[in-house]
Design a protein around this motif. Structure first.
Motif, short mmCIF file in Angstrom:
data_model
loop_
_atom_site.label_atom_id
_atom_site.label_comp_id
_atom_site.label_asym_id
_atom_site.label_seq_id
_atom_site.Cartn_x
_atom_site.Cartn_y
_atom_site.Cartn_z
N PHE A 137 -3.18 67.60 52.28
CA PHE A 137 -4.14 66.51 52.04
C PHE A 137 -3.40 65.20 52.30
O PHE A 137 -2.27 65.02 51.82
CB PHE A 137 -4.64 66.55 50.59
N VAL A 138 -4.02 64.32 53.07
CA VAL A 138 -3.39 63.03 53.36
C VAL A 138 -4.39 61.92 53.04
O VAL A 138 -5.56 62.00 53.41
CB VAL A 138 -2.97 62.92 54.86
N PHE A 139 -3.89 60.91 52.34
CA PHE A 139 -4.73 59.75 52.03
C PHE A 139 -4.08 58.52 52.67
O PHE A 139 -2.96 58.15 52.32
CB PHE A 139 -4.83 59.59 50.51
N ILE A 140 -4.80 57.92 53.62
CA ILE A 140 -4.27 56.76 54.33
C ILE A 140 -4.92 55.50 53.75
O ILE A 140 -6.13 55.32 53.82
CB ILE A 140 -4.53 56.86 55.86
N ASP A 141 -4.07 54.64 53.16
CA ASP A 141 -4.59 53.45 52.46
C ASP A 141 -3.56 52.32 52.55
O ASP A 141 -3.16 51.75 51.55
CB ASP A 141 -4.86 53.83 50.98
N ALA A 142 -3.11 52.05 53.79
CA ALA A 142 -2.09 51.00 53.96
C ALA A 142 -2.54 50.07 55.10
O ALA A 142 -3.74 49.89 55.29
CB ALA A 142 -0.73 51.64 54.23
N ALA A 143 -1.57 49.49 55.82
CA ALA A 143 -1.87 48.47 56.84
C ALA A 143 -3.03 48.90 57.74
O ALA A 143 -2.93 49.91 58.46
CB ALA A 143 -0.62 48.20 57.66
N LYS A 144 -4.09 48.12 57.71
CA LYS A 144 -5.34 48.54 58.37
C LYS A 144 -5.25 48.52 59.90
O LYS A 144 -6.08 49.12 60.57
CB LYS A 144 -6.53 47.68 57.90
N SER A 145 -4.23 47.84 60.44
CA SER A 145 -4.08 47.82 61.91
C SER A 145 -3.34 49.05 62.42
O SER A 145 -3.19 49.22 63.63
CB SER A 145 -3.27 46.61 62.36
N HIS A 146 -2.83 49.86 61.51
CA HIS A 146 -1.95 50.96 61.93
C HIS A 146 -2.52 52.34 61.64
O HIS A 146 -1.78 53.32 61.66
CB HIS A 146 -0.58 50.80 61.27
N TYR A 147 -3.81 52.41 61.38
CA TYR A 147 -4.37 53.71 60.99
C TYR A 147 -4.20 54.77 62.08
O TYR A 147 -3.95 55.93 61.79
CB TYR A 147 -5.85 53.56 60.62
N LYS A 148 -4.33 54.35 63.34
CA LYS A 148 -4.22 55.35 64.42
C LYS A 148 -2.80 55.95 64.45
O LYS A 148 -2.63 57.17 64.53
CB LYS A 148 -4.57 54.70 65.77
N GLU A 149 -1.83 55.06 64.34
CA GLU A 149 -0.43 55.49 64.30
C GLU A 149 -0.18 56.43 63.10
O GLU A 149 0.44 57.49 63.24
CB GLU A 149 0.34 54.20 64.03
N PHE A 150 -0.68 56.01 61.93
CA PHE A 150 -0.48 56.83 60.73
C PHE A 150 -1.16 58.19 60.91
O PHE A 150 -0.60 59.22 60.57
CB PHE A 150 -1.08 56.14 59.48
#
Ligand SMILES: C[S@@+](CC[C@H](N)C(=O)[O-])C[C@H]1O[C@@H](n2cnc3c(N)ncnc32)[C@H](O)[C@@H]1O
Length: 226
Positions: A137-150
């Motif tokens: 399970f992954v929750f992505i909630d950081a720099a909004k310009s980097h979601y694709k990278e994350f």
């Protein structure tokens, strides 16, 4: 557009929220009083539902802030181990204190630094790992310009049945209609979030649900061959 600037029905949803326990209720209040970013109550409820149904045991979170959501995952899932990444020293200090003062904190690893770099290292370290070492399970909630990278890094270190959840994908509605000074200040995030959502739409190996509650969530799973 009616609700483009604000989170729709926030007060109403908040008034119906039942905190997991008194400790999290207090932590939410103190985070809100200090204006620390944290998941909305509605987001917490959706995350709670998802993890309650899927029972992940190795959770990766990108964006710790003061540690509220990491503690929520740890409290809700007593068997789970949480790895959470934060680069801001003030947040790191507060999260460290929050984790070390609670028993659930023993199951949370706080990794300090830029998420893109830490994720690159994970991708190398887990390249030959078997499924039991990867995240479910992954929750992505950081720099909004980097979601694709994350996201691209996260998918390499996940099991094939993993869920990946991305918060704030609507960016207060600016993703649809970006007007005014505040939207102008966030134009880079808006541009990259749009690109990320287009990228998700074009990936036919993914099942993507876009939820418009709170500040918008994308819930993503891999379409696995039967
Ligand atoms: C919205 S807050 C996280 C809130 C947290 N998930 C919660 O609900 O309690 C986003 C956090 O991500 C951190 N962050 C932003 N970009 C980052 C990056 N590239 N690497 C690591 N942390 C980052 C910020 O410092 C901020 O504390």
């Amino acid at each position: 557009m009616k609700y483009v600037r604000d989170i729709p029905f926030k007060e109403f949803v908040d008034s119906h929220h039942r905190a997991f326990d008194d400790d999290l209720a207090k932590l939410r209040r103190s985070n809100e009083d200090e204006d620390v970013p944290l998941i909305f109550t509605e987001t917490e409820e959706i995350l709670g539902l998802l993890i309650g149904l899927t029972h992940p045991v190795r959770i990766l979170e990108i964006g710790t802030a003061y540690g509220y959501s990491a503690l929520f995952f740890a409290k809700k899932l007593p068997e789970a181990h949480i790895t959470t990444i934060e680069r801001n020293p003030v947040m790191v200090e507060a999260a460290r204190a929050a984790f070390s003062s609670r028993k659930e904190g023993e199951r949370i690893d706080l990794l300090i630094g830029d998420a893109a770099e830490i994720l690159d290292q994970f991708v190398c370290d887990l390249a030959d790992a078997d499924e039991s070492e990867k995240f479910d399970f992954v929750f992505i909630d950081a720099a909004k310009s980097h979601y694709k990278e994350f996201f691209e890094a996260a998918e390499k270190i996940c099991i094939k049945d993993a869920l990946i959840v991305c918060d704030n994908i609507l960016l207060k509605g600016w993703i649809v209609e970006a007007e005014g000074k505040e939207a102008k200040r966030h134009r880079t995030s808006i541009k990259y979030m749009k690109k990320f959502l287009e990228y998700l739409r074009e990936r036919d190996d993914l099942e993507v649900s876009i939820l418009t509650g709170a500040d918008g969530l994308a819930i993503i799973r891999f379409i696995n061959e039967q």
